[in-house]
Design a protein around this motif. Structure first.
Motif, short mmCIF file in Angstrom:
data_model
loop_
_atom_site.label_atom_id
_atom_site.label_comp_id
_atom_site.label_asym_id
_atom_site.label_seq_id
_atom_site.Cartn_x
_atom_site.Cartn_y
_atom_site.Cartn_z
N GLU A 102 0.83 -1.21 0.00
CA GLU A 102 0.00 0.00 0.00
C GLU A 102 0.86 1.25 0.00
OE1 GLU A 102 -3.30 0.49 2.74
OE2 GLU A 102 -3.62 -1.66 2.69
N LYS A 103 1.88 1.27 0.84
CA LYS A 103 2.80 2.41 0.89
C LYS A 103 3.50 2.58 -0.45
CE LYS A 103 6.72 4.40 3.30
NZ LYS A 103 7.71 4.27 4.37
N SER A 104 3.87 1.47 -1.06
CA SER A 104 4.58 1.55 -2.34
C SER A 104 3.68 2.14 -3.44
CB SER A 104 5.10 0.17 -2.76
OG SER A 104 4.06 -0.66 -3.22
N LEU A 105 2.38 1.87 -3.38
CA LEU A 105 1.46 2.43 -4.37
C LEU A 105 1.48 3.96 -4.34
CD1 LEU A 105 -1.58 0.02 -3.95
CD2 LEU A 105 0.00 0.12 -5.88
N ASN A 106 1.52 4.52 -3.13
CA ASN A 106 1.59 5.98 -3.00
C ASN A 106 2.89 6.51 -3.59
OD1 ASN A 106 -0.89 6.15 -1.67
ND2 ASN A 106 0.07 5.77 0.31
N LEU A 124 4.76 5.06 -5.88
CA LEU A 124 4.73 4.88 -7.33
C LEU A 124 3.93 6.00 -7.99
CD1 LEU A 124 4.25 1.03 -7.63
CD2 LEU A 124 6.12 2.35 -8.64
N ASP A 125 2.85 6.41 -7.36
CA ASP A 125 2.04 7.51 -7.89
C ASP A 125 2.81 8.83 -7.88
OD1 ASP A 125 -0.10 5.85 -8.45
OD2 ASP A 125 -1.15 6.29 -6.58
N MET A 126 3.78 8.95 -6.98
CA MET A 126 4.61 10.15 -6.91
C MET A 126 5.83 10.04 -7.83
SD MET A 126 4.27 11.24 -2.88
CE MET A 126 5.74 10.40 -2.45
N ASN A 127 5.90 8.96 -8.61
CA ASN A 127 6.96 8.75 -9.61
C ASN A 127 8.35 8.56 -9.00
OD1 ASN A 127 6.79 8.21 -12.26
ND2 ASN A 127 6.84 10.32 -12.95
N CYS A 128 8.42 7.95 -7.84
CA CYS A 128 9.70 7.65 -7.21
C CYS A 128 10.36 6.45 -7.91
CB CYS A 128 9.51 7.31 -5.73
SG CYS A 128 8.89 8.68 -4.76
N PRO A 129 11.69 6.40 -7.91
CA PRO A 129 12.38 5.24 -8.51
C PRO A 129 12.07 3.94 -7.75
CG PRO A 129 13.91 7.05 -8.08
CD PRO A 129 12.62 7.41 -7.44
N ALA A 183 11.54 0.37 -2.94
CA ALA A 183 11.86 -0.90 -2.29
C ALA A 183 12.51 -0.66 -0.94
CB ALA A 183 12.77 -1.73 -3.19
N GLN A 184 13.47 0.23 -0.91
CA GLN A 184 14.16 0.54 0.34
C GLN A 184 13.23 1.19 1.36
OE1 GLN A 184 17.41 3.29 -0.12
NE2 GLN A 184 18.25 2.80 1.87
N GLU A 185 12.43 2.15 0.92
CA GLU A 185 11.53 2.87 1.82
C GLU A 185 10.44 1.96 2.42
OE1 GLU A 185 11.23 6.21 3.05
OE2 GLU A 185 13.32 5.96 2.52
N CYS A 186 10.07 0.93 1.67
CA CYS A 186 8.99 0.05 2.11
C CYS A 186 9.49 -1.20 2.82
CB CYS A 186 8.10 -0.32 0.92
SG CYS A 186 7.25 1.11 0.23
N GLY A 187 10.79 -1.29 3.05
CA GLY A 187 11.34 -2.37 3.85
C GLY A 187 11.65 -3.65 3.12
N ILE A 202 -0.58 -7.32 -6.49
CA ILE A 202 -1.28 -6.39 -7.38
C ILE A 202 -1.62 -7.02 -8.73
CG2 ILE A 202 -1.11 -4.13 -8.55
CD1 ILE A 202 -1.43 -3.97 -5.49
N GLY A 203 -0.81 -7.97 -9.17
CA GLY A 203 -1.08 -8.64 -10.44
C GLY A 203 -0.30 -8.09 -11.61
N GLN A 204 0.52 -7.09 -11.36
CA GLN A 204 1.41 -6.56 -12.39
C GLN A 204 2.68 -6.06 -11.71
OE1 GLN A 204 -1.28 -2.57 -12.88
NE2 GLN A 204 -0.94 -3.64 -14.72
N THR A 205 3.73 -5.91 -12.50
CA THR A 205 4.99 -5.43 -11.93
C THR A 205 4.84 -3.94 -11.59
OG1 THR A 205 5.93 -4.73 -14.05
CG2 THR A 205 6.31 -7.04 -13.36
N PRO A 206 5.72 -3.41 -10.76
CA PRO A 206 5.65 -1.98 -10.45
C PRO A 206 5.74 -1.10 -11.71
CG PRO A 206 7.10 -3.06 -8.89
CD PRO A 206 6.75 -4.08 -9.94
#
Length: 69
Positions: free
Chosen positions: A13-17, A19-24, A29-33, A48-52
């Motif tokens: 869930e955190k990674s989705l946010n 990704l929406d902010m266009n982070c690398p 990966a690092q920020e989400c542990g 999610i069913g698809q790659t990032p």
């Protein structure tokens, strides 16, 4: 749901946010542990069913469709 499932879903869930902010991907990966971007991508696809990158692409296409009149 197990505790591990809950933790993984929270990380995704955190990674989705991010990704929406266009982070690398490596930063996300690092920020989400996650151990590394490969570990992140594997778990992201499982949930999610698809790659990032696929998710990023579909989200940007949706935004483009919403902004064009």
């Amino acid at each position: 749901k197990t505790v591990n499932d809950y933790i993984m879903n929270t990380r995704i869930e955190k990674s989705l946010n991010l990704l929406d902010m266009n982070c690398p991907i490596s930063y996300i990966a690092q920020e989400c542990g996650f151990f590394d971007s490969s570990h992140f991508s594997k778990n992201f696809k499982k949930i999610i069913g698809q790659t990032p990158l696929e998710y990023k692409k579909t989200q940007s296409q949706k935004k483009d469709k919403n902004t064009k009149f």
